[in-house]
Scaffold this active site. Structure first.
Site, PDB file in Angstrom:
ATOM      1  CD  GLU A  43      62.368  13.729  50.695  1.00 19.09           C
ATOM      2  OE1 GLU A  43      62.610  14.125  49.905  1.00 19.09           O
ATOM      3  OE2 GLU A  43      63.455  13.539  51.809  1.00 19.09           O
ATOM      4  CG  ASP A  54      68.237  11.018  51.168  1.00 18.18           C
ATOM      5  OD1 ASP A  54      68.612  11.472  50.222  1.00 18.18           O
ATOM      6  OD2 ASP A  54      67.196  11.681  51.810  1.00 18.18           O
TER       7      ASP A  54
HETATM    8  N1  ADE Z   1      68.894  16.487  48.292  1.00 23.38           N
HETATM    9  C1  ADE Z   1      69.633  15.697  48.922  1.00 23.38           C
HETATM   10  N2  ADE Z   1      68.826  14.986  49.918  1.00 23.38           N
HETATM   11  C2  ADE Z   1      67.437  15.247  49.470  1.00 23.38           C
HETATM   12  C3  ADE Z   1      66.063  14.956  49.707  1.00 23.38           C
HETATM   13  N3  ADE Z   1      66.132  13.944  50.833  1.00 23.38           N
HETATM   14  N4  ADE Z   1      65.187  15.273  49.120  1.00 23.38           N
HETATM   15  C4  ADE Z   1      65.179  15.925  48.081  1.00 23.38           C
HETATM   16  N5  ADE Z   1      66.460  16.576  47.568  1.00 23.38           N
HETATM   17  C5  ADE Z   1      67.369  16.272  48.267  1.00 23.38           C
HETATM   18 ZN    ZN Z   2      67.457  11.907  48.160  1.00 22.13          ZN
END
Ligand code: ADE
Ligand code: ZN
Length: 339
Positions: free
Chosen positions: A197, A275
């Site tokens: 990410e 998300d």
């Molecule tokens: N917890 C909630 N959203 C998240 C994200 N986008 N990345 C990592 N942990 C998370």
């Molecule tokens: Zn997430």
């Protein structure tokens, strides 16, 4: 295209239930549970949702989750999300939850589970939305804490299909949870992990090899490693991509810079997800619309995100076939109305 997307059947594979807590419900629960929030109003809370990176978001997200105390709170949260699913034509959803965010505050694992599972059963019955739960370990906490959480999850295998890994990616590589995931596999849980990410592409490789995950959550940093992109296409490893999240958390400066359409066209199994929709400005339909507004995409390509999500879901094959039939029927009516 807009009306096509609004009613397009969808499948969500990456949503954190704590990230669906809208400021209105946050205030209602704060009042119900006599908790003081650091915001004067719903508007002030919304205005504060400006993030520099993942960590600046997580700090606010964990704070918001503090209003969740009782079984009814978890029911209300989950039910509100399911109503958004109904509005967005989501047929099936696989929901993350972070038990450690609650057990660390003295809320019982059972309280969290009871509220969510009661709402999900109602969602199945009253809204015809199927669902699964995926427990996420918080990667900023210790391996020992994850083992303890896994031990609690063992009594709920009827309800929890898999385990995942979320929270701060930087400084907490997949390797830290290798042994926890081994034990989870042995117990019969499926596995996923947030990787790539804002962390490096090597986290994607390591999540696949060390944690043996079936899907990668986000995974957009794979483009740092062209060999990995080829491998992901070849293996058809699903990526649960979250476009609005990635722009809000500055993984990409602008939606036009996002790589998901490119990855889809390179043959990867890319899906679109929300998300933490209460914090990032939109649920499933908003994410699909944001992609269609920023890229020259066809309706067939937008529908491919749903086909990929059906294939990537943790449903049995018969259930996947039923969802695919619903999508095919929709496409038949929309794209070939006179045949
Ligand atoms: N917890 C909630 N959203 C998240 C994200 N986008 N990345 C990592 N942990 C998370
Ligand atoms: Zn997430």
């Amino acid at each position: 295209m807009e009306s096509f997307i609004r009613t397009l059947p969808k499948v969500e594979l990456h949503v954190h239930i704590e990230g669906t807590l809208e400021p209105e419900l946050m205030f209602e629960l704060a009042q119900r549970n006599q908790i003081t929030l650091p915001y004067a109003s719903v508007e002030e809370a919304r205005a504060a949702y400006q993030f520099e990176d993942l960590q600046s978001f997580l700090d606010m997200y964990y704070l918001g989750a503090g209003v969740l105390q009782t079984e009814q709170d978890f029911y209300d949260l989950t039910w509100a999300y399911l109503l958004r699913c109904q509005h967005d034509h989501v047929m099936h959803t696989e929901i993350f939850f972070d038990p450690q965010t609650h057990t660390e505050r003295g809320i019982a694992f059972q309280t969290v589970m009871a509220g969510m599972t009661r709402a999900l059963a109602d969602g199945e019955q009253q809204l015809d939305i199927s669902s699964r739960l995926i427990l996420c370990f918080l990667r900023h906490l210790s391996e020992a804490a994850a083992f303890e959480t896994l031990a609690q999850a063992m009594s709920y295998q009827e309800y929890i299909i898999g385990v995942g890994l979320d929270s701060s990616e930087r400084g907490h590589p997949p390797e830290k949870f290798r042994r926890v995931f081994e034990k989870a596999h042995d117990a019969g849980f499926l596995t996923v992990a947030h990787a790539g990410e804002e962390g490096p592409a090597s986290n994607i490789r390591d999540a696949l090899s060390m944690l043996r995950v079936s899907r990668i959550d986000h995974g957009v940093q794979c483009t740092q490693d062209p060999e990995l992109v080829r491998a992901l296409a070849e293996s058809q490893t699903p990526l649960t991509v979250c476009p609005l999240s990635n722009v809000k958390l500055r993984v990409f400066e602008d939606m036009a810079d996002h790589n998901l359409v490119d990855l889809l066209r390179q043959g990867l199994c890319v899906t679109i997800n929300s998300d933490d929709p209460a914090y990032f400005g939109g649920y499933m339909t908003d994410n699909f619309l944001a992609v269609a507004e920023s890229f020259e995409v066809t309706k067939e390509e937008m529908a491919a995100f749903t086909t990929n999500a059906i294939r990537a879901s943790f449903l049995p094959d018969e259930e996947k076939a039923k969802l695919q039939q619903r999508l095919d029927h929709y496409l038949q009516v929309q794209l070939h109305p006179i045949l």
